[in-house]
Structures are given as C-alpha cells and as structure tokens.
Design an enzyme around this catalytic site. Structure first.
Site, PDB file in Angstrom:
ATOM      1  N   HIS A  47      -1.569   1.499  -3.862  1.00 46.15           N
ATOM      2  CA  HIS A  47      -1.079  -0.084  -4.181  1.00 46.15           C
ATOM      3  C   HIS A  47      -1.281  -0.247  -5.799  1.00 46.15           C
ATOM      4  O   HIS A  47      -2.202  -1.374  -5.950  1.00 46.15           O
ATOM      5  CB  HIS A  47      -1.798  -1.179  -3.332  1.00 46.15           C
ATOM      6  N   GLU A  91      -0.013   5.317   8.174  1.00 51.20           N
ATOM      7  CA  GLU A  91       1.230   6.119   7.655  1.00 51.20           C
ATOM      8  C   GLU A  91       1.521   7.262   7.721  1.00 51.20           C
ATOM      9  O   GLU A  91       2.109   8.014   7.092  1.00 51.20           O
ATOM     10  CB  GLU A  91       1.258   5.626   5.894  1.00 51.20           C
ATOM     11  N   HIS A 135      -0.309   7.697  -0.977  1.00 51.87           N
ATOM     12  CA  HIS A 135       0.134   6.255  -0.889  1.00 51.87           C
ATOM     13  C   HIS A 135      -0.941   5.533  -1.343  1.00 51.87           C
ATOM     14  O   HIS A 135      -2.137   5.225  -0.814  1.00 51.87           O
ATOM     15  CB  HIS A 135       0.731   5.851   0.525  1.00 51.87           C
TER      16      HIS A 135
HETATM   17  P1  13P Z   1      -4.221   2.769   6.799  1.00 52.91           P
HETATM   18  O1  13P Z   1      -5.725   2.243   6.878  1.00 52.91           O
HETATM   19  O2  13P Z   1      -3.717   2.964   8.064  1.00 52.91           O
HETATM   20  O3  13P Z   1      -4.262   3.992   6.062  1.00 52.91           O
HETATM   21  O4  13P Z   1      -3.344   1.907   6.153  1.00 52.91           O
HETATM   22  C1  13P Z   1      -3.449   1.494   4.609  1.00 52.91           C
HETATM   23  C2  13P Z   1      -2.072   1.243   4.245  1.00 52.91           C
HETATM   24  O5  13P Z   1      -1.981   1.096   2.739  1.00 52.91           O
HETATM   25  C3  13P Z   1      -0.880   0.837   4.859  1.00 52.91           C
HETATM   26  O6  13P Z   1       0.248   0.882   4.209  1.00 52.91           O
HETATM   27 ZN    ZN Z   2      -0.094   0.615   2.037  1.00 57.60          ZN
END
Ligand code: 13P
Ligand code: ZN
Length: 272
Positions: free
Chosen positions: A143, A118, A141
C-alpha cells in the site's frame, strides 16, 4: 524444529522476505496487516520436504491452476503484520504445497498459518509465470501511500497517464521500469475479479496499481519486486512534493526521455 533447518536455500529465501517486510513497514506502506508476499520456493524443496506430512487437510484455492500443481510457496499469513513478519517470518507466514488437482493446497510448515486473503491474485499470477516459463518467482502486494493517493484522481486512472507522468519525474523510473504502470479499476480486495484484472495487466507492465488500494508487482525474487514499486513510488513522492510546494512539476522533456531510453537500453523486464 523448523522446516528451514538444514535447508539453506529455503532459509535464505525466507530471510529475504523478512528483510523486505521490514522495509515495507519502515516506508509506511504496511499499516496493520496491509500487504502480502508470496514466493515460489519449489526449487528449494528436497524429497524429505516433499514427503513431509501436512499440518492441515486440503484447503480450496477457489480456482483451478494446473501449472502450479506440486509447487511450494512461502505465503504471508492473512491478518498478519509485516512488522511482525520481519522478525518472525515462520510465525507470520507459512509454506504451502499445491495438491495435484491444482485446486487445493495444504500447509506444511512451520505452523498452520492461513495464507493471505489475496491468495487468488498471487497464485493465478504464479500459475501464469510458470506456464510461460518465466524466471519470476515472487509477488508483492503493498500500500504505497503516494501512489494510492494519486489513484484517487480519475484523470490518473486513464491508460498510461500516470505511468508517463511518473517516468518524467526522474530518469531512473523510465530506465528501470520501461514497461510502465498498469491501472486496475477498483475491485473488492481478495476477489477473483481483482485477481483476473491483475493477471490481464501484469503481462504488459512492470507494476500494476489497484485503484484506491495498492500495487502488485512481480520479480525474480522479493527484493526485485520491491525495487520496482520503490522506483515508481519515489517518482510519485517527487510529483506530490512539487505539488505541495504549489507548482505543477515540469517533468523531463520528450527528448530527455528518449535519450534515457536510447542510452540505458536496459533489457525489458517483461515477465516472460
Ligand atoms: P492479508 O492480511 O489477508 O494478507 O490482507 C492484506 C491486504 O492488504 C489485502 O489487500
Ligand atoms: Zn491490500
């Protein structure tokens, strides 16, 4: 020897990233390699580090970002786990130097760990933050389960619907996130399209929700960015707990929300 040795400010910034990575894992927001962190650490960089030989040749960013030329960022490694980063941040992330062309970077330490997929979203937003003279230095970022679950409901994706609903769940959400929640329609993870849509909204909102994927937040440091997501996801959890008890939560009244806005009068967290 680590690049952090004898650089207490840099060490402290990376230690805070490791602390937040641990929280992301504990909260269940970081399955496998889920989520990513970048922090602008340019202020912690001395001449020795500026002259340090890179561990890699130039690597492309994928876009041209003139305002970050010469800057340094700690970046989570792509494919790396937050739970591992929490214990070993310099094995699961690295520090990069943006080259003068603003289009490429090199890795300077401790190991040639390739930055997050990202990176376009993160660096485009850092470029905007620097350009606008912002105090914000960290991008997160992640989840968060409840917020992502809610983003599967089309009604929640309409402008400001979910943000208003979450404000009404608990007074602190409105007090600490008065700019609300922006919604980015689904885009491929890691794509420049996702990065552009994020940049468009992060100017106006405290946190941005990527439909059916996760959240993106900025902060003065990574703890600050984490707090913003935590505040919204607490409200989302309250909403879903009430629904799971079989009722639609009443939500605070408009008057109660106005009172919070009036009494708290917190400075707006606008990134500029
Ligand atoms: P990365 O492992 O490349 O940081 O990706 C994780 C992710 O959440 C992609 O949206
Ligand atoms: Zn992600």
């Amino acid at each position: 020897m680590s690049i952090l040795t004898n650089r207490p400010d840099l060490e402290a910034a990376v230690a805070q990233v490791a602390e937040v990575a641990g929280y992301l894992w504990q909260k269940g927001w970081a399955e496998r390699n889920g989520g990513n962190i970048t922090v602008n650490v340019t202020d912690c960089v001395d001449d020795d580090l500026r002259n340090l030989h890179a561990l890699t040749g130039p690597l492309p960013i994928g876009t041209v970002l003139p305002d970050i030329a010469g800057c340094y960022f700690y970046c989570k490694g792509t494919g790396k786990r937050m739970r591992d980063l929490a214990r070993r941040p310099m094995e699961n992330g690295s520090i990069i130097r943006i080259l003068p062309d603003g289009a490429s970077y090199v890795i300077v330490g401790d190991r040639p760990v390739q930055p997050t997929s990202e990176l376009p979203s993160h660096l485009m937003i850092h470029n905007y933050l620097i350009h606008s003279g912002s105090r914000y230095k960290a991008c997160l970022h992640t989840h968060p389960v409840e917020m992502v679950a809610m983003s599967h409901n089309r009604q929640m994706l309409e402008k400001d619907v979910m943000g208003r609903l979450l404000w009404s769940m608990i007074p602190e959400t409105l007090a600490f996130a008065p700019l609300g929640l922006g919604i980015v329609p689904y885009r491929l993870p890691g794509s420049v399209k996702l990065a552009e849509a994020t940049l468009e909204l992060i100017r106006d909102y405290d946190v941005v929700l990527w439909e059916k994927h996760g959240t993106f937040a900025v902060g003065t440091d990574i703890m600050d960015a984490f707090d913003q997501v935590d505040v919204f996801n607490k409200a989302a959890t309250i909403y879903l707990r009430a629904k799971s008890m079989g009722f639609e939560p009443e939500g605070m009244t408009d008057e109660a929300m106005e009172e919070v806005q009036h009494v708290f009068r917190l400075p707006k967290r606008r990134p500029v």
